[in-house]
Design a protein around this motif. Structure first.
Motif, PDB file in Angstrom:
ATOM      1  N   GLU A 159       5.535 -18.091   0.452  1.00 22.57           N
ATOM      2  CA  GLU A 159       6.239 -19.175   1.127  1.00 22.57           C
ATOM      3  C   GLU A 159       6.846 -18.694   2.440  1.00 22.57           C
ATOM      4  O   GLU A 159       6.779 -19.387   3.469  1.00 22.57           O
ATOM      5  N   ALA A 160       7.429 -17.491   2.412  1.00 27.03           N
ATOM      6  CA  ALA A 160       8.032 -16.947   3.626  1.00 27.03           C
ATOM      7  C   ALA A 160       6.970 -16.659   4.692  1.00 27.03           C
ATOM      8  O   ALA A 160       7.175 -16.954   5.882  1.00 27.03           O
ATOM      9  N   SER A 161       5.835 -16.103   4.270  1.00 29.46           N
ATOM     10  CA  SER A 161       4.778 -15.812   5.232  1.00 29.46           C
ATOM     11  C   SER A 161       4.176 -17.091   5.795  1.00 29.46           C
ATOM     12  O   SER A 161       3.764 -17.139   6.964  1.00 29.46           O
ATOM     13  N   SER A 162       4.123 -18.130   4.954  1.00 29.69           N
ATOM     14  CA  SER A 162       3.610 -19.408   5.428  1.00 29.69           C
ATOM     15  C   SER A 162       4.523 -20.005   6.489  1.00 29.69           C
ATOM     16  O   SER A 162       4.059 -20.564   7.489  1.00 29.69           O
ATOM     17  N   VAL A 163       5.821 -19.868   6.290  1.00 35.10           N
ATOM     18  CA  VAL A 163       6.783 -20.348   7.275  1.00 35.10           C
ATOM     19  C   VAL A 163       6.618 -19.598   8.591  1.00 35.10           C
ATOM     20  O   VAL A 163       6.776 -20.164   9.693  1.00 35.10           O
ATOM     21  N   ASP A 164       6.263 -18.312   8.496  1.00 37.57           N
ATOM     22  CA  ASP A 164       6.057 -17.498   9.698  1.00 37.57           C
ATOM     23  C   ASP A 164       4.714 -17.760  10.357  1.00 37.57           C
ATOM     24  O   ASP A 164       4.380 -17.118  11.359  1.00 37.57           O
ATOM     25  N   GLY A 165       3.912 -18.648   9.785  1.00 37.22           N
ATOM     26  CA  GLY A 165       2.646 -19.026  10.394  1.00 37.22           C
ATOM     27  C   GLY A 165       1.433 -18.278   9.892  1.00 37.22           C
ATOM     28  O   GLY A 165       0.350 -18.375  10.478  1.00 37.22           O
ATOM     29  N   ALA A 166       1.585 -17.531   8.805  1.00 37.25           N
ATOM     30  CA  ALA A 166       0.451 -16.768   8.269  1.00 37.25           C
ATOM     31  C   ALA A 166      -0.492 -17.691   7.503  1.00 37.25           C
ATOM     32  O   ALA A 166      -0.047 -18.493   6.676  1.00 37.25           O
ATOM     33  N   ASN A 167      -1.779 -17.576   7.789  1.00 33.85           N
ATOM     34  CA  ASN A 167      -2.776 -18.344   7.042  1.00 33.85           C
ATOM     35  C   ASN A 167      -3.169 -17.581   5.784  1.00 33.85           C
ATOM     36  O   ASN A 167      -2.655 -16.505   5.500  1.00 33.85           O
ATOM     37  N   LYS A 168      -4.114 -18.133   4.997  1.00 35.51           N
ATOM     38  CA  LYS A 168      -4.530 -17.506   3.737  1.00 35.51           C
ATOM     39  C   LYS A 168      -5.115 -16.122   3.968  1.00 35.51           C
ATOM     40  O   LYS A 168      -4.909 -15.198   3.167  1.00 35.51           O
ATOM     41  N   PHE A 169      -5.855 -15.983   5.063  1.00 31.73           N
ATOM     42  CA  PHE A 169      -6.479 -14.688   5.367  1.00 31.73           C
ATOM     43  C   PHE A 169      -5.417 -13.618   5.601  1.00 31.73           C
ATOM     44  O   PHE A 169      -5.491 -12.519   5.048  1.00 31.73           O
ATOM     45  N   ARG A 170      -4.413 -13.933   6.404  1.00 28.62           N
ATOM     46  CA  ARG A 170      -3.360 -12.955   6.698  1.00 28.62           C
ATOM     47  C   ARG A 170      -2.475 -12.713   5.486  1.00 28.62           C
ATOM     48  O   ARG A 170      -2.002 -11.600   5.271  1.00 28.62           O
ATOM     49  N   GLN A 171      -2.270 -13.751   4.679  1.00 28.65           N
ATOM     50  CA  GLN A 171      -1.490 -13.570   3.457  1.00 28.65           C
ATOM     51  C   GLN A 171      -2.181 -12.602   2.506  1.00 28.65           C
ATOM     52  O   GLN A 171      -1.523 -11.805   1.844  1.00 28.65           O
ATOM     53  N   PHE A 172      -3.504 -12.667   2.459  1.00 33.66           N
ATOM     54  CA  PHE A 172      -4.243 -11.763   1.574  1.00 33.66           C
ATOM     55  C   PHE A 172      -4.041 -10.308   1.981  1.00 33.66           C
ATOM     56  O   PHE A 172      -3.790  -9.439   1.135  1.00 33.66           O
ATOM     57  N   PHE A 173      -4.126 -10.033   3.284  1.00 29.65           N
ATOM     58  CA  PHE A 173      -4.041  -8.648   3.752  1.00 29.65           C
ATOM     59  C   PHE A 173      -2.613  -8.143   3.904  1.00 29.65           C
ATOM     60  O   PHE A 173      -2.379  -6.932   3.820  1.00 29.65           O
ATOM     61  N   HIS A 174      -1.648  -9.041   4.108  1.00 27.05           N
ATOM     62  CA  HIS A 174      -0.278  -8.604   4.363  1.00 27.05           C
ATOM     63  C   HIS A 174       0.663  -8.849   3.186  1.00 27.05           C
ATOM     64  O   HIS A 174       1.790  -8.336   3.193  1.00 27.05           O
ATOM     65  N   VAL A 175       0.224  -9.631   2.209  1.00 29.32           N
ATOM     66  CA  VAL A 175       1.048  -9.867   1.031  1.00 29.32           C
ATOM     67  C   VAL A 175       0.321  -9.436  -0.249  1.00 29.32           C
ATOM     68  O   VAL A 175       0.808  -8.572  -0.994  1.00 29.32           O
ATOM     69  N   THR A 176      -0.838 -10.021  -0.491  1.00 31.62           N
ATOM     70  CA  THR A 176      -1.543  -9.782  -1.755  1.00 31.62           C
ATOM     71  C   THR A 176      -1.949  -8.323  -1.921  1.00 31.62           C
ATOM     72  O   THR A 176      -1.617  -7.689  -2.935  1.00 31.62           O
ATOM     73  N   LEU A 177      -2.662  -7.782  -0.945  1.00 28.61           N
ATOM     74  CA  LEU A 177      -3.149  -6.404  -1.080  1.00 28.61           C
ATOM     75  C   LEU A 177      -2.013  -5.380  -1.172  1.00 28.61           C
ATOM     76  O   LEU A 177      -2.062  -4.496  -2.031  1.00 28.61           O
ATOM     77  N   PRO A 178      -0.985  -5.448  -0.309  1.00 33.07           N
ATOM     78  CA  PRO A 178       0.114  -4.477  -0.464  1.00 33.07           C
ATOM     79  C   PRO A 178       0.804  -4.564  -1.824  1.00 33.07           C
ATOM     80  O   PRO A 178       1.121  -3.532  -2.427  1.00 33.07           O
ATOM     81  N   MET A 179       1.030  -5.774  -2.308  1.00 28.88           N
ATOM     82  CA  MET A 179       1.715  -5.920  -3.587  1.00 28.88           C
ATOM     83  C   MET A 179       0.834  -5.492  -4.757  1.00 28.88           C
ATOM     84  O   MET A 179       1.331  -5.107  -5.819  1.00 28.88           O
ATOM     85  N   LEU A 180      -0.484  -5.567  -4.573  1.00 26.34           N
ATOM     86  CA  LEU A 180      -1.419  -5.171  -5.631  1.00 26.34           C
ATOM     87  C   LEU A 180      -1.821  -3.709  -5.541  1.00 26.34           C
ATOM     88  O   LEU A 180      -2.552  -3.220  -6.417  1.00 26.34           O
ATOM     89  N   SER A 181      -1.374  -3.006  -4.520  1.00 24.98           N
ATOM     90  CA  SER A 181      -1.859  -1.643  -4.288  1.00 24.98           C
ATOM     91  C   SER A 181      -1.606  -0.685  -5.460  1.00 24.98           C
ATOM     92  O   SER A 181      -2.470   0.141  -5.768  1.00 24.98           O
ATOM     93  N   PRO A 182      -0.458  -0.744  -6.170  1.00 25.13           N
ATOM     94  CA  PRO A 182      -0.310   0.146  -7.339  1.00 25.13           C
ATOM     95  C   PRO A 182      -1.323  -0.168  -8.436  1.00 25.13           C
ATOM     96  O   PRO A 182      -1.860   0.746  -9.068  1.00 25.13           O
ATOM     97  N   VAL A 183      -1.581  -1.462  -8.640  1.00 27.64           N
ATOM     98  CA  VAL A 183      -2.595  -1.861  -9.620  1.00 27.64           C
ATOM     99  C   VAL A 183      -3.976  -1.406  -9.167  1.00 27.64           C
ATOM    100  O   VAL A 183      -4.795  -0.952  -9.972  1.00 27.64           O
ATOM    101  N   MET A 184      -4.223  -1.511  -7.872  1.00 26.70           N
ATOM    102  CA  MET A 184      -5.513  -1.093  -7.331  1.00 26.70           C
ATOM    103  C   MET A 184      -5.719   0.408  -7.504  1.00 26.70           C
ATOM    104  O   MET A 184      -6.827   0.860  -7.806  1.00 26.70           O
ATOM    105  N   LEU A 185      -4.647   1.174  -7.328  1.00 24.55           N
ATOM    106  CA  LEU A 185      -4.738   2.621  -7.528  1.00 24.55           C
ATOM    107  C   LEU A 185      -5.111   2.934  -8.970  1.00 24.55           C
ATOM    108  O   LEU A 185      -5.970   3.788  -9.224  1.00 24.55           O
ATOM    109  N   PHE A 186      -4.479   2.254  -9.911  1.00 24.76           N
ATOM    110  CA  PHE A 186      -4.796   2.481 -11.324  1.00 24.76           C
ATOM    111  C   PHE A 186      -6.260   2.152 -11.613  1.00 24.76           C
ATOM    112  O   PHE A 186      -6.973   2.948 -12.244  1.00 24.76           O
ATOM    113  N   ASN A 187      -6.724   0.999 -11.145  1.00 27.14           N
ATOM    114  CA  ASN A 187      -8.121   0.617 -11.372  1.00 27.14           C
ATOM    115  C   ASN A 187      -9.084   1.584 -10.683  1.00 27.14           C
ATOM    116  O   ASN A 187     -10.162   1.877 -11.208  1.00 27.14           O
ATOM    117  N   LEU A 188      -8.695   2.061  -9.513  1.00 22.02           N
ATOM    118  CA  LEU A 188      -9.538   3.006  -8.787  1.00 22.02           C
ATOM    119  C   LEU A 188      -9.682   4.310  -9.560  1.00 22.02           C
ATOM    120  O   LEU A 188     -10.796   4.827  -9.736  1.00 22.02           O
TER     121      LEU A 188
END
Length: 270
Positions: A159-188
């Motif tokens: 919601e905060a990123s949307s207010v700042d003008g971030a689209n779905k693409f930018r939300q994926f790279f600046h919100v989703t991926l960073p927040m998922l990075s510990p999970v990604m490390l485990f899966n890796l």
């Protein structure tokens, strides 16, 4: 030598049928002069470097689709996870071999578009690819972990990123991926460890062929131990595999400080 620890078998000439004979470092010297050893390493690293990223990408993509709140989603999640429940079985390996056979389903579909049939398993340039596809198809475990991670990301961040003008693409790279990075490390890490130990698919589907193009490390170790009864040599191979997996895991953890974001630390590498 009969009562010596199993760990010492790599320093012996041992056929299972006779008592181990101590030969020191000869197995390791022979190993590093063995061209089939290097071939198995090459095939295994190629398999790991292709199957692990593709499997993680597929798992994350499907997890994001299944994270949506729509009716009947529990059924879809169960349906998608089913291949991973049976993916490591002999029956699936046999099925996969038939699907990619000359008279298999893949060639049947290709025939609808006028494409000539191809022996996917019998050609060195495509045989390993069929094993990679099977690994990617077994994305269920990683997908479930990604799905759990997605559920833990606070909606306020989107919601905060949307207010700042971030689209779905930018939300994926600046919100989703960073927040998922510990999970990604485990899966890796788990994916790399599992891929280095891949055996059943290569053993059943291609038997290491054609021309040793799918003779992964675990299959070569198995052949030395149980086909050639060179148990001492196979033990040396096992120790090398342990070292490789340990190094790969260490590299992943050391590199993680540059890309894994931990919320309590305020960011990756800090």
């Amino acid at each position: 030598m009969a009562d010596d620890p199993i760990a010492l078998f790599s320093f012996t000439d041992y056929s299972l049928l006779e008592k181990p004979n101590w030969i020191g470092l000869d197995n390791f010297r022979d190993l590093f002069r063995d061209r089939f050893f290097y071939n198995s390493l090459k095939v295994t690293f190629l398999y790991v470097l292709t199957s692990v990223p593709l499997r993680l990408a597929a798992a994350l993509f499907i997890a994001m689709l299944l994270a949506k709140n729509i009716r009947g989603m529990s059924f879809y999640r169960t349906l998608v996870y089913l291949p991973s429940l049976i993916g490591g079985s002999l029956a699936v390996a046999v099925l996969w071999r038939n699907i990619f056979g000359v008279d298999g389903f893949v060639n049947a579909v290709a025939g609808w578009f006028g494409i000539a049939p191809k022996n996917w398993i019998g050609l060195p340039e495509t045989a390993l690819g069929t094993l990679v596809l099977l690994s990617v198809w077994q994305f269920g475990s990683a997908m479930i972990i990604f799905l759990a991670g997605l559920k833990q990301i606070p909606k306020e961040l989107y919601e905060a990123s949307s207010v700042d003008g971030a689209n779905k693409f930018r939300q994926f790279f600046h919100v989703t991926l960073p927040m998922l990075s510990p999970v990604m490390l485990f899966n890796l890490v788990m994916g790399v460890i599992g891929s280095f130990q891949m055996f059943t698919s290569a053993f059943i589907i291609t038997e290491g062929g054609p021309i040793n193009s799918t003779e992964v490390y675990a299959l070569y170790l198995y052949d030395k131990a149980f086909a050639n009864l060179e148990m001492g040599y196979a033990s040396a191979l096992a120790w090398i595999l342990l070292v490789i997996v340990a190094l790969a895991t260490t590299i992943n953890f050391v590199a993680s400080k540059y890309w894994v974001f931990y919320e309590t630390e305020g960011g990756g590498g800090r």
